[in-house]
Motif scaffolding. Structure first.
Motif, mmCIF file in Angstrom:
data_model
loop_
_atom_site.group_PDB
_atom_site.id
_atom_site.type_symbol
_atom_site.label_atom_id
_atom_site.label_comp_id
_atom_site.label_asym_id
_atom_site.label_seq_id
_atom_site.Cartn_x
_atom_site.Cartn_y
_atom_site.Cartn_z
ATOM 1 N N GLU A 104 32.804 24.293 -3.137
ATOM 2 C CA GLU A 104 33.849 24.099 -4.151
ATOM 3 C C GLU A 104 33.702 25.120 -5.282
ATOM 4 O O GLU A 104 34.700 25.696 -5.745
ATOM 5 C CB GLU A 104 33.773 22.683 -4.710
ATOM 6 N N ASN A 107 34.981 28.492 -4.101
ATOM 7 C CA ASN A 107 36.441 28.563 -4.027
ATOM 8 C C ASN A 107 37.068 28.701 -5.419
ATOM 9 O O ASN A 107 38.033 29.455 -5.607
ATOM 10 C CB ASN A 107 36.988 27.321 -3.320
ATOM 11 N N GLU A 108 36.526 27.994 -6.383
ATOM 12 C CA GLU A 108 37.040 28.111 -7.748
ATOM 13 C C GLU A 108 36.802 29.514 -8.306
ATOM 14 O O GLU A 108 37.662 30.069 -8.995
ATOM 15 C CB GLU A 108 36.371 27.072 -8.644
ATOM 16 N N LEU A 110 36.690 32.232 -6.591
ATOM 17 C CA LEU A 110 37.654 33.123 -5.944
ATOM 18 C C LEU A 110 39.018 33.034 -6.614
ATOM 19 O O LEU A 110 39.695 34.048 -6.827
ATOM 20 C CB LEU A 110 37.776 32.775 -4.459
ATOM 21 N N LYS A 111 39.442 31.817 -6.954
ATOM 22 C CA LYS A 111 40.739 31.642 -7.622
ATOM 23 C C LYS A 111 40.750 32.325 -8.983
ATOM 24 O O LYS A 111 41.717 32.994 -9.353
ATOM 25 C CB LYS A 111 41.042 30.155 -7.779
ATOM 26 N N ASP A 112 39.667 32.163 -9.732
ATOM 27 C CA ASP A 112 39.587 32.796 -11.053
ATOM 28 C C ASP A 112 39.604 34.312 -10.933
ATOM 29 O O ASP A 112 40.229 35.008 -11.738
ATOM 30 C CB ASP A 112 38.311 32.349 -11.783
ATOM 31 N N ALA A 114 41.041 36.035 -8.588
ATOM 32 C CA ALA A 114 42.387 36.484 -8.195
ATOM 33 C C ALA A 114 43.327 36.518 -9.390
ATOM 34 O O ALA A 114 44.223 37.361 -9.479
ATOM 35 C CB ALA A 114 42.936 35.564 -7.117
ATOM 36 N N LYS A 115 43.134 35.628 -10.360
ATOM 37 C CA LYS A 115 44.010 35.578 -11.539
ATOM 38 C C LYS A 115 43.702 36.684 -12.534
ATOM 39 O O LYS A 115 44.590 37.153 -13.243
ATOM 40 C CB LYS A 115 43.859 34.220 -12.226
ATOM 41 N N GLU A 116 42.449 37.101 -12.598
ATOM 42 C CA GLU A 116 42.062 38.108 -13.591
ATOM 43 C C GLU A 116 42.651 39.461 -13.216
ATOM 44 O O GLU A 116 42.741 39.814 -12.046
ATOM 45 C CB GLU A 116 40.533 38.222 -13.655
#
Length: 209
Positions: A104, A107-108, A110-112, A114-116
């Motif tokens: 988990e 995955n978090e 990776l999401k952060d 992708a947003k940066e």
């Protein structure tokens, strides 16, 4: 046989870990045990305590005597109060927060990421170096801008004396020398003197005669 509930030491140097064990009081500290009923890790924050409550109640019920350290642990877990019928059987045991699942957290992250906004990778070393460069640039004195020079009034230059050129020599004209009379020359004077001597000698001879 006197049975005791005490701690058995395990773990590395300066990182002790204990097992709560039921053992014959005549055995050495790390000797053979009858049963292991719990764990105690004092170096963790909060300390990790795990006691099998049913087995602890059993051994206390058959007359096993806990050591001072084990008695303090059983009071924290509430097993001692429960055995004695005293209030506070819930105990005061603090439990560490459960660790997050690694999947988990990954995955978090990776999401952060992708947003940066994408940019050059900045590590701690490069960040420190950039801070030092900025501090050095701020500490350096600013270079003064060259001032526009005002046109200076031209001073009259003093004329240097010119070297006189050598004049060409004019040919000298020889003046005609005045002719000297023969009597004034040394030769003429000698002849005149001889003539006068002759005359005087003749006059002297005449006079004697």
């Amino acid at each position: 046989m006197a049975v005791k509930i005490r701690l058995k030491r395990l773990g590395k140097v300066k990182v002790p870990q204990y097992r709560i064990v039921v053992v014959d009081s005549r055995k050495k500290r790390d000797g053979r045990v009858i049963e292991e009923i719990g764990k105690y890790h004092p170096k963790e924050d909060p300390s990790y305590i795990d006691v099998v409550s049913d087995r602890a109640q059993y051994w206390l019920g058959v007359g096993a005597q806990p050591s001072d350290a084990v008695a303090a642990i059983l009071k924290i877990t509430g097993d001692w109060q429960k055995f004695r019928g005293e209030p506070g059987a819930e105990g005061t045991l603090k439990v560490a927060e459960p660790k997050r699942d690694k999947l988990e957290a990954f995955n978090e992250a990776l999401k952060d990421a992708a947003k940066e906004p994408k940019g050059a990778a900045v590590t701690k070393k490069t960040a420190k170096k950039a801070d030092k460069d900025e501090a050095a640039a701020a500490a350096e004195p600013k270079a003064e801008e060259p001032k526009a020079e005002e046109p200076k009034a031209e001073e009259p230059k003093a004329e240097e004396p010119k070297a006189e050129e050598p004049k060409a020599e004019e040919p000298k004209v020889e003046e005609p020398k005045a002719e000297v009379p023969a009597s004034e020359t040394p030769e003429g004077a000698a002849e005149e003197a001889e003539a006068t001597e002759k005359v005087t000698a003749e006059d002297a001879g005449k006079s004697e005669a």
